[in-house]
Design a protein around this motif. Structure first.
Motif, PDB file in Angstrom:
ATOM      1  N   LEU A 107       0.850  -1.192   0.000  1.00 36.35           N
ATOM      2  CA  LEU A 107       0.000   0.000   0.000  1.00 36.35           C
ATOM      3  C   LEU A 107       0.881   1.235   0.000  1.00 36.35           C
ATOM      4  CD1 LEU A 107      -2.863   1.382   0.496  1.00 36.35           C
ATOM      5  CD2 LEU A 107      -2.263   1.290   2.931  1.00 36.35           C
ATOM      6  N   ILE A 108       0.565   2.181  -0.865  1.00 38.28           N
ATOM      7  CA  ILE A 108       1.257   3.475  -0.879  1.00 38.28           C
ATOM      8  C   ILE A 108       0.505   4.437   0.045  1.00 38.28           C
ATOM      9  CG2 ILE A 108       1.981   5.429  -2.304  1.00 38.28           C
ATOM     10  CD1 ILE A 108       3.519   2.848  -2.842  1.00 38.28           C
ATOM     11  N   GLY A 109       1.230   5.252   0.776  1.00 36.74           N
ATOM     12  CA  GLY A 109       0.599   6.238   1.651  1.00 36.74           C
ATOM     13  C   GLY A 109       1.537   7.402   1.884  1.00 36.74           C
ATOM     14  N   GLY A 110       1.153   8.287   2.806  1.00 36.51           N
ATOM     15  CA  GLY A 110       2.005   9.430   3.075  1.00 36.51           C
ATOM     16  C   GLY A 110       1.330  10.447   3.960  1.00 36.51           C
ATOM     17  N   MET A 111       1.893  11.655   3.994  1.00 39.37           N
ATOM     18  CA  MET A 111       1.410  12.704   4.877  1.00 39.37           C
ATOM     19  C   MET A 111      -0.039  13.075   4.588  1.00 39.37           C
ATOM     20  SD  MET A 111       2.035  14.533   7.448  1.00 39.37           S
ATOM     21  CE  MET A 111       1.382  15.960   8.297  1.00 39.37           C
ATOM     22  N   VAL A 112      -0.451  12.979   3.320  1.00 37.22           N
ATOM     23  CA  VAL A 112      -1.842  13.305   2.975  1.00 37.22           C
ATOM     24  C   VAL A 112      -2.794  12.389   3.739  1.00 37.22           C
ATOM     25  CG1 VAL A 112      -3.543  13.312   1.120  1.00 37.22           C
ATOM     26  CG2 VAL A 112      -1.278  14.265   0.724  1.00 37.22           C
ATOM     27  N   MET A 113      -2.471  11.099   3.771  1.00 38.63           N
ATOM     28  CA  MET A 113      -3.312  10.140   4.496  1.00 38.63           C
ATOM     29  C   MET A 113      -3.310  10.431   5.992  1.00 38.63           C
ATOM     30  SD  MET A 113      -2.936   5.994   4.625  1.00 38.63           S
ATOM     31  CE  MET A 113      -3.364   5.752   2.902  1.00 38.63           C
ATOM     32  N   VAL A 114      -2.150  10.741   6.549  1.00 37.54           N
ATOM     33  CA  VAL A 114      -2.046  11.059   7.967  1.00 37.54           C
ATOM     34  C   VAL A 114      -2.919  12.267   8.299  1.00 37.54           C
ATOM     35  CG1 VAL A 114      -0.475  11.845   9.787  1.00 37.54           C
ATOM     36  CG2 VAL A 114       0.238  10.035   8.225  1.00 37.54           C
ATOM     37  N   GLY A 115      -2.882  13.283   7.435  1.00 41.05           N
ATOM     38  CA  GLY A 115      -3.691  14.474   7.656  1.00 41.05           C
ATOM     39  C   GLY A 115      -5.183  14.196   7.538  1.00 41.05           C
ATOM     40  N   ALA A 116      -5.564  13.396   6.550  1.00 42.41           N
ATOM     41  CA  ALA A 116      -6.979  13.067   6.365  1.00 42.41           C
ATOM     42  C   ALA A 116      -7.516  12.266   7.538  1.00 42.41           C
ATOM     43  CB  ALA A 116      -7.163  12.301   5.063  1.00 42.41           C
ATOM     44  N   LEU A 117      -6.709  11.367   8.060  1.00 46.98           N
ATOM     45  CA  LEU A 117      -7.129  10.598   9.232  1.00 46.98           C
ATOM     46  C   LEU A 117      -7.297  11.516  10.445  1.00 46.98           C
ATOM     47  CD1 LEU A 117      -4.841   7.458   8.821  1.00 46.98           C
ATOM     48  CD2 LEU A 117      -7.330   7.511   8.598  1.00 46.98           C
ATOM     49  N   ALA A 118      -6.383  12.469  10.613  1.00 47.42           N
ATOM     50  CA  ALA A 118      -6.495  13.417  11.722  1.00 47.42           C
ATOM     51  C   ALA A 118      -7.757  14.268  11.584  1.00 47.42           C
ATOM     52  CB  ALA A 118      -5.257  14.312  11.774  1.00 47.42           C
ATOM     53  N   LEU A 119      -8.049  14.693  10.359  1.00 43.77           N
ATOM     54  CA  LEU A 119      -9.233  15.518  10.110  1.00 43.77           C
ATOM     55  C   LEU A 119     -10.506  14.769  10.480  1.00 43.77           C
ATOM     56  CD1 LEU A 119     -10.113  18.287   8.845  1.00 43.77           C
ATOM     57  CD2 LEU A 119     -10.448  17.039   6.727  1.00 43.77           C
ATOM     58  N   ASN A 120     -10.510  13.467  10.233  1.00 40.44           N
ATOM     59  CA  ASN A 120     -11.685  12.648  10.510  1.00 40.44           C
ATOM     60  C   ASN A 120     -11.617  11.950  11.877  1.00 40.44           C
ATOM     61  OD1 ASN A 120     -13.403  12.589   7.890  1.00 40.44           O
ATOM     62  ND2 ASN A 120     -11.300  12.365   7.178  1.00 40.44           N
ATOM     63  N   LYS A 121     -10.641  12.389  12.700  1.00 42.10           N
ATOM     64  CA  LYS A 121     -10.462  11.823  14.040  1.00 42.10           C
ATOM     65  C   LYS A 121     -10.364  10.300  14.001  1.00 42.10           C
ATOM     66  CE  LYS A 121     -12.683  15.687  16.440  1.00 42.10           C
ATOM     67  NZ  LYS A 121     -12.701  16.565  15.261  1.00 42.10           N
ATOM     68  N   ALA A 122      -9.574   9.827  13.026  1.00 52.08           N
ATOM     69  CA  ALA A 122      -9.438   8.380  12.831  1.00 52.08           C
ATOM     70  C   ALA A 122      -7.967   7.986  12.717  1.00 52.08           C
ATOM     71  CB  ALA A 122     -10.203   7.944  11.585  1.00 52.08           C
ATOM     72  N   SER A 123      -7.085   8.693  13.414  1.00 50.01           N
ATOM     73  CA  SER A 123      -5.647   8.450  13.281  1.00 50.01           C
ATOM     74  C   SER A 123      -5.251   7.017  13.635  1.00 50.01           C
ATOM     75  CB  SER A 123      -4.855   9.437  14.143  1.00 50.01           C
ATOM     76  OG  SER A 123      -5.008  10.755  13.650  1.00 50.01           O
ATOM     77  N   LYS A 124      -6.019   6.376  14.510  1.00 54.32           N
ATOM     78  CA  LYS A 124      -5.690   5.009  14.909  1.00 54.32           C
ATOM     79  C   LYS A 124      -5.819   4.022  13.751  1.00 54.32           C
ATOM     80  CE  LYS A 124      -6.722   5.397  19.852  1.00 54.32           C
ATOM     81  NZ  LYS A 124      -7.545   4.876  20.981  1.00 54.32           N
ATOM     82  N   ASP A 125      -6.526   4.413  12.697  1.00 57.29           N
ATOM     83  CA  ASP A 125      -6.692   3.516  11.553  1.00 57.29           C
ATOM     84  C   ASP A 125      -5.363   3.187  10.899  1.00 57.29           C
ATOM     85  OD1 ASP A 125      -9.348   3.644  12.120  1.00 57.29           O
ATOM     86  OD2 ASP A 125      -9.964   4.605  10.237  1.00 57.29           O
ATOM     87  N   LEU A 126      -4.382   4.089  11.027  1.00 59.34           N
ATOM     88  CA  LEU A 126      -3.079   3.824  10.421  1.00 59.34           C
ATOM     89  C   LEU A 126      -2.378   2.652  11.110  1.00 59.34           C
ATOM     90  CD1 LEU A 126      -1.352   5.022   8.122  1.00 59.34           C
ATOM     91  CD2 LEU A 126      -0.100   6.319   9.837  1.00 59.34           C
ATOM     92  N   GLN A 127      -2.812   2.331  12.312  1.00 59.36           N
ATOM     93  CA  GLN A 127      -2.228   1.201  13.031  1.00 59.36           C
ATOM     94  C   GLN A 127      -2.696  -0.138  12.483  1.00 59.36           C
ATOM     95  OE1 GLN A 127      -3.111   1.827  17.189  1.00 59.36           O
ATOM     96  NE2 GLN A 127      -2.226   3.891  17.190  1.00 59.36           N
TER      97      GLN A 127
END
Length: 335
Positions: A107-127
């Protein structure tokens, strides 16, 4: 001298405090050293899931990585799967659901994904996935149509200060690095970030189209996504988000608008993979990106090598997640 520009209750924060740890981790990174011999092959076929539409930075990164893996002999064939939407969060969810235990997928990812997860209060999803390696870092270009009345960063700041609500700004997905940078520019200009009219698009090509069709007045994206339109004279760059000139473009900082930010892209795999397979995948990627094919991709896309793995990468992701959460709150970003 550092000037506080954002303040949370009981907490004064400067731009360099937000980004200092990230910049320190990015500084001095480079391509991994070429290994003495090829790593173990990954098999006949590998799937790379790209959580964005075709044509953008993640898509370019995923396909360049796939080309490097095939040309280096690490895999015979790569299948690409684009799952765009909501800053990569839809692709992340689908990847976790369908490929979380698949030993043949990345899976490709990056800062954009980290920011989008923070915006949606879902940062734990990256785990739900495991990071293998950070691959590249990139800086943002602020561009306007060639005939725009906005001549330079100071006139952009003036327009923001006078009527931010009338200035539509295009960039990548909501909550991503482009969105954060638009909010940062608004605060540096001493405008009210709650009036920010940010228009998210699924890819850099869409941002270019929106600018050319005059749907928006300002665009923010990576240089590789703006390059063709800039070289054709259809767009005009106001500046780049680095500390100094880059790509032949003066930095916004050197032009009197002190706003710096960098982007990065990484490769992940399923959380449920055995450690032995994860290490095998990492070794194959490390071997592939040390070869000439990947280096040519870096040059042609104007990416900076930013290799990082292991505990250093884990710590880096924790810092980036905290940074994204803080900036989403302080800049009052909205989806």
């Amino acid at each position: 001298m550092n000037h506080p520009i954002l303040t949370a209750p009981g907490h004064a924060t400067t731009r360099r405090q937000w980004l200092g740890c990230t910049a320190a981790l990015l500084a001095g990174t480079a391509l991994p050293a070429a290994q003495a011999g090829p790593a173990q092959r990954l098999g006949a076929q590998l799937r790379i899931v790209i959580p964005a539409n075709p044509g953008g930075g993640w898509d370019q990164t995923g396909r360049a990585l796939g080309a490097a893996l095939t040309s280096s002999g690490m895999v015979d064939k790569v299948v690409y799967e684009n799952i765009g939407g909501k800053g990569g969060t839809l692709g992340l969810a689908e990847y976790t659901k369908r490929y979380g235990s698949d030993p043949g997928s990345l899976l490709i990812g990056g800062m954009v994904m980290v920011g989008a997860l923070a915006l949606n209060k879902a940062s734990k999803d990256l785990q739900q996935v495991q990071a293998l390696a950070r691959l590249t870092s990139d800086y943002l270009v602020v561009a306007v149509p060639a005939d725009s009345a906005i001549a330079d960063p100071k006139s952009l700041a003036k327009a923001m200060r006078e009527n931010l609500g009338a200035l539509a700004i295009a960039g990548g997905s909501a909550g991503g690095v482009d969105h954060m940078y638009a909010g940062m520019l608004a605060r540096v200009a001493k405008a009210n970030p709650e009036q920010l009219q940010y228009k998210p698009f699924p890819g850099g090509n869409d941002v270019v189209k929106a600018l050319l069709q005059k749907q928006v007045q300002v665009g923010i994206s990576g240089y590789s996504e703006f390059r063709d339109a800039l070289q054709a004279g259809k767009l005009r760059a106001l500046g780049v988000s680095s500390r100094r000139a880059l790509f032949g473009i003066a930095s916004l900082r050197d032009q009197g608008v002190d706003a710096e930010m960098s982007n990065w892209r990484a490769v992940f795999t399923g959380k449920s993979l055995p450690a032995e397979r994860s290490q095998q995948m990492l070794a194959a990627i490390e071997y592939a990106v040390a070869q000439d094919g990947w280096k040519q991709s870096l040059a042609s896309n104007s990416w900076s090598p930013s290799w990082q793995t292991g505990k250093a990468l884990h710590d880096f992701l924790e810092i980036e997640t905290s940074t994204a959460q803080l900036m989403t709150y302080l800049l009052k970003l909205k989806s």
